[in-house]
Design a protein around this motif. Structure first.
Motif, mmCIF file in Angstrom:
data_model
loop_
_atom_site.group_PDB
_atom_site.id
_atom_site.type_symbol
_atom_site.label_atom_id
_atom_site.label_comp_id
_atom_site.label_asym_id
_atom_site.label_seq_id
_atom_site.Cartn_x
_atom_site.Cartn_y
_atom_site.Cartn_z
ATOM 1 N N GLN A 186 0.832 -1.209 0.000
ATOM 2 C CA GLN A 186 0.000 0.000 0.000
ATOM 3 C C GLN A 186 0.865 1.256 0.000
ATOM 4 O OE1 GLN A 186 -2.496 -0.716 3.426
ATOM 5 N NE2 GLN A 186 -4.135 -1.593 2.188
ATOM 6 N N ALA A 233 2.264 1.680 -3.482
ATOM 7 C CA ALA A 233 1.230 2.116 -4.427
ATOM 8 C C ALA A 233 0.911 3.595 -4.235
ATOM 9 C CB ALA A 233 -0.034 1.268 -4.250
ATOM 10 N N LEU A 234 0.803 4.021 -2.985
ATOM 11 C CA LEU A 234 0.523 5.433 -2.704
ATOM 12 C C LEU A 234 1.653 6.311 -3.233
ATOM 13 C CD1 LEU A 234 -0.922 5.114 0.908
ATOM 14 C CD2 LEU A 234 -2.133 6.049 -1.067
ATOM 15 N N GLN A 235 2.887 5.899 -2.975
ATOM 16 C CA GLN A 235 4.029 6.693 -3.439
ATOM 17 C C GLN A 235 4.092 6.714 -4.967
ATOM 18 O OE1 GLN A 235 7.048 4.879 -0.645
ATOM 19 N NE2 GLN A 235 7.509 7.032 -0.297
ATOM 20 N N ASN A 236 3.745 5.607 -5.607
ATOM 21 C CA ASN A 236 3.703 5.576 -7.075
ATOM 22 C C ASN A 236 2.677 6.557 -7.624
ATOM 23 O OD1 ASN A 236 5.743 3.748 -7.519
ATOM 24 N ND2 ASN A 236 4.371 1.966 -7.590
ATOM 25 N N ASP A 237 1.602 6.777 -6.851
ATOM 26 C CA ASP A 237 0.570 7.729 -7.268
ATOM 27 C C ASP A 237 0.897 9.156 -6.851
ATOM 28 O OD1 ASP A 237 -0.910 5.744 -8.471
ATOM 29 O OD2 ASP A 237 -2.312 5.489 -6.804
ATOM 30 N N GLY A 238 2.088 9.353 -6.283
ATOM 31 C CA GLY A 238 2.519 10.704 -5.955
ATOM 32 C C GLY A 238 2.234 11.160 -4.532
ATOM 33 N N TRP A 239 1.688 10.244 -3.717
ATOM 34 C CA TRP A 239 1.410 10.606 -2.324
ATOM 35 C C TRP A 239 2.670 10.481 -1.482
ATOM 36 C CZ3 TRP A 239 -3.155 12.569 -0.678
ATOM 37 C CH2 TRP A 239 -4.261 12.413 -1.516
ATOM 38 N N GLU A 290 9.564 12.116 1.088
ATOM 39 C CA GLU A 290 8.406 11.323 0.680
ATOM 40 C C GLU A 290 7.868 10.464 1.811
ATOM 41 O OE1 GLU A 290 8.791 9.006 -2.827
ATOM 42 O OE2 GLU A 290 9.529 10.678 -4.032
#
Ligand code: ZN
Length: 96
Positions: free
Chosen positions: A40, A43-49, A83
Motif C-alpha cells: 500500500q 502504491a501510494l508513493q507511485n501515485d505521488g502521495w 516522501e
C-alpha cells in the motif's frame, strides 16, 4: 498518515511479541499485514502521495517520545519534501 499498532503491524520493538499459542497462525497473519502495508505504501508513493506512519511505540510504553515530539516531527515533515516519514519510540540503546 497511518497510525500503526505495533503488535498488529509487526513492528520491530518491545510492543510486539509473537504469541506463544497458535504461533504459526499469528506469524502468517502478521506477515500478511506487513506485506500489505508495504504494498500500500509503494502504491501510494507511485501515485505521488507522501506517506507518514506513526507507530504506537512513539506514544505508548517505555519507549514513547511523547505527543509533542510526535506532533513536531509530523509538522516538520509536512512542511518539507521527504516522501516518507516514520515516527517510532526510542530504540534500545538509542541516544535520542
Ligand atoms: Zn513499535
Amino acid at each position: 498518515m497511518f497510525v500503526n499498532g505495533c503488535f498488529w503491524h509487526g513492528h520491530d520493538c518491545h510492543l510486539f511479541r509473537l504469541p506463544a499459542t497458535r504461533t504459526e497462525w499469528w506469524r502468517d497473519k502478521i506477515e500478511a499485514t506487513k506485506a500489505r502495508d508495504s504494498a500500500q505504501c509503494a502504491a501510494l508513493q507511485n501515485d505521488g502521495w507522501r506517506v507518514g506512519t506513526i507507530w504506537e511505540c512513539a506514544m505508548r510504553g517505555r519507549s514513547r517520545i511523547g505527543l509533542d515530539e510526535v506532533a513536531e516531527r509530523c509538522a516538520i515533515w509536512l512542511q518539507g519534501n521527504d516522501e516518507r516519514l516514520e515516527v517510532y519510540g526510542h530504540k534500545k540503546g538509542a541516544t535520542v
